[in-house]
Design an enzyme around this catalytic site. Structure first.
Site, mmCIF file in Angstrom:
data_model
loop_
_atom_site.group_PDB
_atom_site.id
_atom_site.type_symbol
_atom_site.label_atom_id
_atom_site.label_comp_id
_atom_site.label_asym_id
_atom_site.label_seq_id
_atom_site.Cartn_x
_atom_site.Cartn_y
_atom_site.Cartn_z
ATOM 1 N N ALA A 246 -12.423 21.059 -24.836
ATOM 2 C CA ALA A 246 -12.872 21.518 -23.519
ATOM 3 C C ALA A 246 -12.737 20.428 -22.462
ATOM 4 C CB ALA A 246 -14.319 21.995 -23.608
ATOM 5 N N HIS A 247 -13.067 20.803 -21.238
ATOM 6 C CA HIS A 247 -12.867 19.881 -20.113
ATOM 7 C C HIS A 247 -13.744 18.641 -20.216
ATOM 8 C CE1 HIS A 247 -15.837 22.464 -17.482
ATOM 9 N NE2 HIS A 247 -16.282 22.289 -18.688
#
Lengths: 358, 358, 358
Positions: A246-247
């Site tokens: 994920a980011h």
């Protein structure tokens, strides 16, 4: 319809290549290599781990690559090549027997689309259907597979390979000597919204992804761009298939992330972290260097360096193993408590003071 | 903006096609088919399983496909078509009401890239943007979707279909009549490294993938090539979306692998194995024929044929269910133990010999 | 090789844009924005949640966006912009500092393949290698990325964006203002077979997928077409990467489905449902509006509106937390029961009536 190698090599030549010592007939001809149980007569096999020694006697392989101190079990009569490092020797031998590699088309295939403002180093190969957008950079000797995509201002380092259909979105960076398997997506938007008046509003994801040198990424894995700054994968880290990163995740160097793992937003992994398959790490959690996370487990807390955890939620390995074992025996524990209660009730009935107790 | 079928059929014609008996008006016109709760007046529905019989009365469908021995529940007044095999009848009826299929462009689309050294059988369709590399083979009547990739020396069997963006990497083999949905990757490298001097070195993955006949594989699933030899998927096996099959896995015939499952390296599944969604099988484990693995479970051990397991770690179904139930009741068990301890302490206080015991 | 923004803004201008009040030097120049721990001098940062207030003092950022009632902790000497809604302000500020967006090629790229029977609205952008089949429709201002696929009779609504390599299969519908990240597959066949005579026969999947307006879908997520009717995703719902949505699933509006979740066939989710990462929902289950499902959990039953569940199987949050805690303490419980048994046995030995009891 198996495609088998047509390579034939004498054992003496194989041994010389891997600096091994032959215990058997050096003139023996071998035609390939496979696991102990699958190898057929004429092929080589190997004993890489002590627990497989007993399979050596049953293997139909004609020759075995073994550690220098290997002791033949009863019935093991194959020719041997004794080597100081079985794994390293196998890597070299595999190359020897590998079927011919796909030919590499140097240059830009006529069916590729390369923006005139993209910068391509010498010796780059761009496959049919690949797209390289404006101001993207592809380093010397890199291979951009069929249908792969390198977005605006993205860059792919020297001697890296993007498999067919890999997408490197705008402004993301891939280091040198990386290997990205088919379908990998680098730089889709991070998953971020804020909720107002009954609606999820998008939080712009203006950051990028930065992947270090010598990183390998498995088929269809996805790595999201950061909200701000960059999602980072350190040099030498290896990531398997269908992993979700994920980011703003920061992964250190030389980590091993096995298939279908998920790492939630802003989590930080140190160097040499190993994640077993299908495990997950919660957002914002910090995992210390050299930690080992068991398969199918879920890390919900920071871990100090050198941790070994497993389970849902993940706990130190020995403790988790005791808990898992205890769950397996819960039906018996329940029975023991029932029996105990009966016994205690009987004792209480006998208690001379029982009237007073009530 | 729903695209609905414009097909209209009389019940008598539907019944004749599926060799069913009508209980109702044979002239009734029906316009489509859907589930009991979703079907609208004018549409057909069906009762495939006894547990849905009670929904029949409430369904707004105008006609129902039911088993021959179906007994109308109170309020069920729809026309019926009684058939010996509801599932088989439904498959036929679905084709009747199916919207028009995408037209098939026979031949090679001008925007495809087919190497002159590839071999294509008669009647092959190759979509725009597809790439077929040198020495690849595509069997008679096969369909290679838009943007799909068939690598060097790979082969796709007769009448198989690769959806858009499917990648079959070099030397991998897909059987006849297979159906691979969009984004499937066959033949990315297996995930294998050996660790020396602080660095993970790649173990060459020189094997292939061999997929038998009549295999279906769901969107974005990945199947890795073997280290040596081949990763194998047996004939008739069906694999759902986002499944990860690691290198050297051997899957038998007619297995069912549901969405997001993972099978680790060198695991062996027999024939007719069923894996529930999001479950995993550890590497090198051997699963006997006909075994059933529950959803979200993790198999860490060999299983004999006919096993039915579930849980983390997976254990025989009945045992696992008892353990799961026992965990649900753990808070009560803890309380019971606390109460018991209090009672025992009270009894001990009353024990005439207690001084001596201490 | 980080690509950093070259934008420089005065704090006064930033504050005016977000209707904030400055507490500090309005002439201060800021060059970007990042998280509290990652921001460097010259950059802005923010305090969006009370639990991060203590990090404000340690941040190297030169200015902070904070809530109106923010109280400076000791050591926090940065310039502040006080705003009524930090999240909304950050979204606007992010756009300000965002690196230049990829230029948009309006019109059909010469390397795209658009069927003459497809309908494209004004201002549509179709990237190189993209394929749009016959009778497909693409609404005004939509962007079809490089190598993306829009199948026969499929439609993509106005101002929607398909990232590179997205596949919208035949007859499926995507609403307006949707954003589908690279590699998403919409409309692969549902996974349905019936078993007769030792073979799995395909159940035709004649339905479609219907995706409402303002839906975002993450990289490599797959959404299967329905057996009959349609798989539906309601307006405003946000779906993360590598999610698997099976055939006939009905998802309401404004849901949030986090990475690697799986939703099995015919499950129904109401509006505003939130699923944590790597969780699963069993087929045919119905989840009420506003329910929250914890990460890595498995929902095996219907849930009433407003439920909050977690665990395997998923149970109400507080109950599940007690069970998970109890499992962590199982080894101690076992010991307590062992001790208790010893004590009871001792008491029983002392029991004057013990002979009679046996």
């Amino acid at each position: 319809m198996t495609l088998s190698s047509t390579e034939i090599h004498r054992l003496a030549d194989v041994a010389r290549m891997v600096e091994g010592h032959i215990d058997g007939d050096p003139q023996l001809e071998v035609t390939g290599i496979d696991g102990l149980r699958r190898a057929t007569p004429g092929q080589m096999s190997f004993v890489a781990e002590p627990q497989y020694i007993h399979q050596a006697s049953e293997s139909r392989a004609s020759a075995l690559v073994v550690p220098e101190d290997f002791e033949r079990p009863a019935g093991c009569e194959q020719a041997l090549i004794r080597v100081p490092d079985v794994a390293a020797a196998l890597a070299a031998i595999a190359e020897l027997f590998a079927p011919p590699s796909p030919p590499r088309h140097e240059g830009i295939h006529p069916a590729a689309t390369v923006d005139p403002d993209a910068q391509l180093g010498p010796g780059v190969s761009v496959g049919p259907g690949a797209v390289i957008e404006a101001e993207a950079a592809v380093g010397e000797g890199a291979t951009i597979g069929a249908g792969a995509f390198v977005g605006y201002r993205a860059s792919v380092g020297a001697h890296s390979t993007l498999g067919p259909g890999v997408k490197i979105c705008h402004q993301c960076v891939v280091g040198d000597r990386c290997l990205l398997h088919p379908g990998v997506v680098v730089g889709g938007d991070g998953f971020g919204f804020y909720f107002r008046s009954g609606v999820h509003h998008k939080i712009p994801q203006i950051g990028t992804v930065e992947i270090g040198d010598d990183v390998e990424i498995g088929s269809n894995t996805t790595i999201d761009r950061a909200r701000f700054g960059a999602t980072r994968i350190g040099a030498g880290t290896k990531i398997d298939n269908l992993v979700m990163i994920a980011h703003n995740v920061q992964i250190g160097e030389h980590c091993v992330i096995t298939g279908q793992c998920g790492i939630a937003g802003s989590a930080i992994l140190g160097n040499y972290v190993i994640m077993g398959a299908q495990s997950g790490v919660r957002g914002h959690v910090k995992i210390g260097d050299g930690s080992k996370i068991g398969g199918q487990s879920g890390v919900d807390n920071d871990l100090p360096p050198g941790s070994a955890v497993m389970g849902l939620p993940a706990r130190p390995h020995r403790r988790a193993a005791r808990c898992i074992m205890a769950v397996q025996k819960l039906p018996e524990l329940r029975k023991r408590v029932r029996d105990l209660k009966r016994k205690v009730d009987t004792l209480a009935d006998d208690d001379p003071k029982k009237e007073a107790d009530r």
